[in-house]
Design a protein around this motif. Structure first.
Motif, PDB file in Angstrom:
ATOM      1  N   LYS A   1       0.839  -1.193   0.000  1.00 24.59           N
ATOM      2  CA  LYS A   1       0.000   0.000   0.000  1.00 24.59           C
ATOM      3  C   LYS A   1       0.881   1.253   0.000  1.00 24.59           C
ATOM      4  O   LYS A   1       1.927   1.284   0.639  1.00 24.59           O
ATOM      5  N   TYR A   2       0.435   2.261  -0.718  1.00 25.66           N
ATOM      6  CA  TYR A   2       1.097   3.568  -0.645  1.00 25.66           C
ATOM      7  C   TYR A   2       0.084   4.665  -0.915  1.00 25.66           C
ATOM      8  O   TYR A   2      -1.020   4.410  -1.415  1.00 25.66           O
ATOM      9  N   LYS A   3       0.456   5.880  -0.550  1.00 24.56           N
ATOM     10  CA  LYS A   3      -0.414   7.039  -0.758  1.00 24.56           C
ATOM     11  C   LYS A   3       0.136   7.865  -1.906  1.00 24.56           C
ATOM     12  O   LYS A   3       1.341   8.091  -1.992  1.00 24.56           O
ATOM     13  N   LEU A   4      -0.769   8.325  -2.745  1.00 25.79           N
ATOM     14  CA  LEU A   4      -0.369   9.059  -3.954  1.00 25.79           C
ATOM     15  C   LEU A   4      -1.102  10.385  -4.038  1.00 25.79           C
ATOM     16  O   LEU A   4      -2.332  10.443  -3.901  1.00 25.79           O
ATOM     17  N   ILE A   5      -0.336  11.451  -4.272  1.00 28.43           N
ATOM     18  CA  ILE A   5      -0.907  12.737  -4.681  1.00 28.43           C
ATOM     19  C   ILE A   5      -0.647  12.858  -6.173  1.00 28.43           C
ATOM     20  O   ILE A   5       0.503  12.997  -6.599  1.00 28.43           O
ATOM     21  N   PRO A   6      -1.690  12.756  -6.997  1.00 31.06           N
ATOM     22  CA  PRO A   6      -1.467  12.734  -8.442  1.00 31.06           C
ATOM     23  C   PRO A   6      -1.001  14.077  -9.002  1.00 31.06           C
ATOM     24  O   PRO A   6      -1.377  15.138  -8.495  1.00 31.06           O
ATOM     25  N   GLN A   7      -0.199  14.005 -10.041  1.00 25.72           N
ATOM     26  CA  GLN A   7       0.185  15.204 -10.785  1.00 25.72           C
ATOM     27  C   GLN A   7      -1.076  15.861 -11.328  1.00 25.72           C
ATOM     28  O   GLN A   7      -1.920  15.199 -11.941  1.00 25.72           O
ATOM     29  N   SER A   8      -1.228  17.162 -11.102  1.00 26.43           N
ATOM     30  CA  SER A   8      -2.474  17.813 -11.530  1.00 26.43           C
ATOM     31  C   SER A   8      -2.369  19.328 -11.402  1.00 26.43           C
ATOM     32  O   SER A   8      -1.499  19.852 -10.707  1.00 26.43           O
ATOM     33  N   LYS A   9      -3.263  20.010 -12.063  1.00 30.28           N
ATOM     34  CA  LYS A   9      -3.555  21.419 -11.792  1.00 30.28           C
ATOM     35  C   LYS A   9      -4.954  21.419 -11.192  1.00 30.28           C
ATOM     36  O   LYS A   9      -5.945  21.580 -11.893  1.00 30.28           O
ATOM     37  N   ASP A  10      -5.038  21.209  -9.895  1.00 33.26           N
ATOM     38  CA  ASP A  10      -6.291  20.882  -9.224  1.00 33.26           C
ATOM     39  C   ASP A  10      -6.924  22.137  -8.622  1.00 33.26           C
ATOM     40  O   ASP A  10      -6.400  22.734  -7.682  1.00 33.26           O
ATOM     41  N   GLU A  11      -8.087  22.536  -9.167  1.00 27.82           N
ATOM     42  CA  GLU A  11      -8.784  23.703  -8.638  1.00 27.82           C
ATOM     43  C   GLU A  11      -9.296  23.444  -7.229  1.00 27.82           C
ATOM     44  O   GLU A  11      -9.437  24.368  -6.423  1.00 27.82           O
ATOM     45  N   LYS A  12      -9.553  22.186  -6.915  1.00 30.85           N
ATOM     46  CA  LYS A  12     -10.067  21.838  -5.587  1.00 30.85           C
ATOM     47  C   LYS A  12      -9.080  22.238  -4.502  1.00 30.85           C
ATOM     48  O   LYS A  12      -9.458  22.819  -3.477  1.00 30.85           O
ATOM     49  N   ILE A  13      -7.801  21.929  -4.698  1.00 32.73           N
ATOM     50  CA  ILE A  13      -6.829  22.258  -3.663  1.00 32.73           C
ATOM     51  C   ILE A  13      -6.113  23.579  -3.944  1.00 32.73           C
ATOM     52  O   ILE A  13      -5.423  24.105  -3.084  1.00 32.73           O
ATOM     53  N   GLY A  14      -6.254  24.113  -5.145  1.00 38.11           N
ATOM     54  CA  GLY A  14      -5.796  25.461  -5.425  1.00 38.11           C
ATOM     55  C   GLY A  14      -4.334  25.619  -5.777  1.00 38.11           C
ATOM     56  O   GLY A  14      -3.835  26.743  -5.852  1.00 38.11           O
ATOM     57  N   ILE A  15      -3.610  24.520  -5.963  1.00 34.32           N
ATOM     58  CA  ILE A  15      -2.198  24.605  -6.353  1.00 34.32           C
ATOM     59  C   ILE A  15      -1.916  23.597  -7.456  1.00 34.32           C
ATOM     60  O   ILE A  15      -2.692  22.666  -7.683  1.00 34.32           O
ATOM     61  N   THR A  16      -0.791  23.788  -8.132  1.00 32.21           N
ATOM     62  CA  THR A  16      -0.325  22.819  -9.126  1.00 32.21           C
ATOM     63  C   THR A  16       0.550  21.779  -8.448  1.00 32.21           C
ATOM     64  O   THR A  16       1.467  22.123  -7.697  1.00 32.21           O
ATOM     65  N   ILE A  17       0.251  20.522  -8.691  1.00 29.59           N
ATOM     66  CA  ILE A  17       1.105  19.421  -8.254  1.00 29.59           C
ATOM     67  C   ILE A  17       1.948  19.044  -9.471  1.00 29.59           C
ATOM     68  O   ILE A  17       1.448  18.430 -10.417  1.00 29.59           O
ATOM     69  N   PRO A  18       3.243  19.394  -9.501  1.00 35.34           N
ATOM     70  CA  PRO A  18       4.012  19.317 -10.744  1.00 35.34           C
ATOM     71  C   PRO A  18       4.427  17.911 -11.168  1.00 35.34           C
ATOM     72  O   PRO A  18       4.884  17.726 -12.296  1.00 35.34           O
ATOM     73  N   LEU A  19       4.313  16.964 -10.268  1.00 34.00           N
ATOM     74  CA  LEU A  19       4.613  15.566 -10.581  1.00 34.00           C
ATOM     75  C   LEU A  19       3.854  14.701  -9.591  1.00 34.00           C
ATOM     76  O   LEU A  19       3.304  15.196  -8.610  1.00 34.00           O
ATOM     77  N   ASN A  20       3.784  13.410  -9.873  1.00 36.25           N
ATOM     78  CA  ASN A  20       3.163  12.502  -8.923  1.00 36.25           C
ATOM     79  C   ASN A  20       4.035  12.417  -7.664  1.00 36.25           C
ATOM     80  O   ASN A  20       5.271  12.444  -7.747  1.00 36.25           O
ATOM     81  N   ILE A  21       3.379  12.311  -6.492  1.00 38.69           N
ATOM     82  CA  ILE A  21       4.096  12.252  -5.221  1.00 38.69           C
ATOM     83  C   ILE A  21       3.591  11.045  -4.449  1.00 38.69           C
ATOM     84  O   ILE A  21       2.395  10.942  -4.163  1.00 38.69           O
ATOM     85  N   ALA A  22       4.498  10.124  -4.123  1.00 36.52           N
ATOM     86  CA  ALA A  22       4.115   8.884  -3.450  1.00 36.52           C
ATOM     87  C   ALA A  22       4.781   8.790  -2.086  1.00 36.52           C
ATOM     88  O   ALA A  22       5.967   9.101  -1.936  1.00 36.52           O
ATOM     89  N   PHE A  23       3.992   8.339  -1.106  1.00 39.55           N
ATOM     90  CA  PHE A  23       4.496   8.116   0.251  1.00 39.55           C
ATOM     91  C   PHE A  23       4.208   6.667   0.633  1.00 39.55           C
ATOM     92  O   PHE A  23       3.073   6.204   0.483  1.00 39.55           O
ATOM     93  N   VAL A  24       5.213   5.987   1.161  1.00 37.30           N
ATOM     94  CA  VAL A  24       5.023   4.596   1.563  1.00 37.30           C
ATOM     95  C   VAL A  24       5.626   4.388   2.938  1.00 37.30           C
ATOM     96  O   VAL A  24       6.729   4.870   3.233  1.00 37.30           O
ATOM     97  N   ASN A  25       4.887   3.694   3.794  1.00 38.14           N
ATOM     98  CA  ASN A  25       5.313   3.434   5.166  1.00 38.14           C
ATOM     99  C   ASN A  25       6.279   2.254   5.181  1.00 38.14           C
ATOM    100  O   ASN A  25       5.988   1.204   4.607  1.00 38.14           O
ATOM    101  N   LEU A  26       7.404   2.414   5.852  1.00 37.09           N
ATOM    102  CA  LEU A  26       8.391   1.337   5.930  1.00 37.09           C
ATOM    103  C   LEU A  26       7.787   0.081   6.551  1.00 37.09           C
ATOM    104  O   LEU A  26       8.144  -1.037   6.168  1.00 37.09           O
ATOM    105  N   ALA A  27       6.859   0.251   7.479  1.00 38.15           N
ATOM    106  CA  ALA A  27       6.211  -0.907   8.100  1.00 38.15           C
ATOM    107  C   ALA A  27       5.383  -1.688   7.080  1.00 38.15           C
ATOM    108  O   ALA A  27       5.327  -2.927   7.128  1.00 38.15           O
ATOM    109  N   ASP A  28       4.751  -1.000   6.143  1.00 33.06           N
ATOM    110  CA  ASP A  28       3.980  -1.683   5.094  1.00 33.06           C
ATOM    111  C   ASP A  28       4.902  -2.432   4.143  1.00 33.06           C
ATOM    112  O   ASP A  28       4.548  -3.497   3.630  1.00 33.06           O
ATOM    113  N   ILE A  29       6.073  -1.873   3.898  1.00 32.32           N
ATOM    114  CA  ILE A  29       7.061  -2.570   3.070  1.00 32.32           C
ATOM    115  C   ILE A  29       7.521  -3.845   3.770  1.00 32.32           C
ATOM    116  O   ILE A  29       7.584  -4.923   3.166  1.00 32.32           O
ATOM    117  N   ALA A  30       7.819  -3.722   5.055  1.00 31.61           N
ATOM    118  CA  ALA A  30       8.295  -4.880   5.819  1.00 31.61           C
ATOM    119  C   ALA A  30       7.249  -5.994   5.845  1.00 31.61           C
ATOM    120  O   ALA A  30       7.597  -7.187   5.808  1.00 31.61           O
TER     121      ALA A  30
END
Length: 341
Positions: A5-34
């Motif tokens: 499992k991991y969390k993803l903030i997709p690359q976007s120009k998102d009016e909902k959050i009001g900023i540009t996300i210039p690339l995909n951003i992924a976060f993964v917990n070391l415990a989930d990897i283990a």
């Protein structure tokens, strides 16, 4: 079969959050990897292979400690960072581990802000990579294709569009906890504050102990407030930041002496009537602070001290920084992704 499992903030120009996300951003917990019986390196390669576009990937260990750029200790940090594009990670330039820093009395003497470690007994410390183990570009960056993951995984860039985003570590930890975040433009106050670092070995930005508490790494006067002003930022809710900063201040950390003299730290210390080492703050740092309205005279002004609870409850107005802020639950801007292994 295992599920990564991991969390993803997709690359976007998102009016909902009001900023540009210039690339995909992924976060993964070391415990989930283990739990999947794979290594962190194997995990980030799997995540990169599941995303067609540019992506920055941060592996986060929630059971260790780190320090913010101004010296506030907190639980959880990035222990490996990667950059991927079109499903691949460059094997030479696209992946980098952070260095564990073992406890020693000598280390505490050299870095007095690490006295806070007493509040986290048994926790391992990580900040940035070790340049003696691998030749690292300036500011601790990994790159693959269009993706750059910079300053030990706290700033990412789309190298083609030259769009950036700041990801302070406390905000990343709130994302991992499904907590509260603030999204907006970095603004002048944080642009100045980023330079108010403390001297650290294997720091998130600098690998050697270059700038002690009370000084600025920028040294650029009024120009400092413009350096990151217009860049998007995803940060922790100000109440979260205030609570963590107060913990350090109440432990005995003195701004300008033990921890950095960022506008955030100074504003909270002044609001609570706590000691600030005004004489140890350099003229270079005061010049940058004055550009955002924080002068030695203002810091010396008497006021009725607020309690910790009062500061936390009023954090949105007392803690400076971030233009056009929007508040979200972390789950509002992240997608939970799964990879079958």
């Amino acid at each position: 079969m295992s599920i990564l499992k991991y969390k993803l903030i997709p690359q976007s120009k998102d009016e909902k959050i009001g900023i540009t996300i210039p690339l995909n951003i992924a976060f993964v917990n070391l415990a989930d990897i283990a739990s999947c019986n794979i290594s962190a390196r194997e995990a980030v390669k799997l995540i990169a292979s599941s995303i067609d576009g540019p992506v920055g990937i941060n592996v986060i260990d929630m059971d260790c400690v780190t320090t913010t750029s101004d010296g506030i200790m907190t639980e959880g940090t990035v222990v490996l960072m990667a950059a991927g594009d079109r499903g691949k990670i460059n094997p030479d330039f696209g992946i980098l581990e952070m260095e564990e820093i073992p406890y020693s009395e000598e280390l505490i003497r050299e870095e007095p802000h690490l006295k806070q470690w007493e509040m986290y007994p048994g926790k391992r410390l990580f900040r940035g990579p070790n340049p003696k183990k691998k030749l690292i570009p300036v500011h601790n960056v990994v790159i693959t294709g269009r993706a750059g993951n910079n300053n030990s995984a706290t700033e990412m860039m789309n190298i083609v569009t030259m769009e950036e985003i700041l990801l302070p570590i406390l905000g990343q930890l709130e994302i991992m906890r499904d907590g509260n975040i603030v999204v907006g433009n970095t603004g002048e106050v944080i642009s100045v504050g980023i330079g108010m670092t403390i001297a650290e070995k294997f720091g998130r930005i600098f690998p050697t102990r270059q700038y002690k508490a009370g000084d600025t790494a920028h040294g650029s006067g009024e120009y400092a407030k413009t350096l990151k002003r217009d860049i998007p930022i995803i940060a922790a809710d100000k109440a979260v930041i205030a609570k963590q900063t107060i913990k350090a201040l109440q432990f005995g950390m003195i701004p300008g002496k033990d921890i950095g003299c960022s506008p955030l730290v100074l504003s909270i210390a002044k609001a609570m009537g706590l000691e600030i080492d005004l004489d140890n703050i350099t003229d270079r740092a005061y010049a940058e602070l004055a550009s955002v309205g924080i002068t030695k005279e203002w810091l010396r002004e008497e006021r009725i001290p607020l309690s910790a609870d009062e500061v936390i409850s009023k954090a949105d107005t007392l803690v400076p920084g971030i233009n056009n802020p929007r508040k979200f639950k972390a789950s509002d801007i992240t997608l939970l992704k799964e990879i079958e292994i």
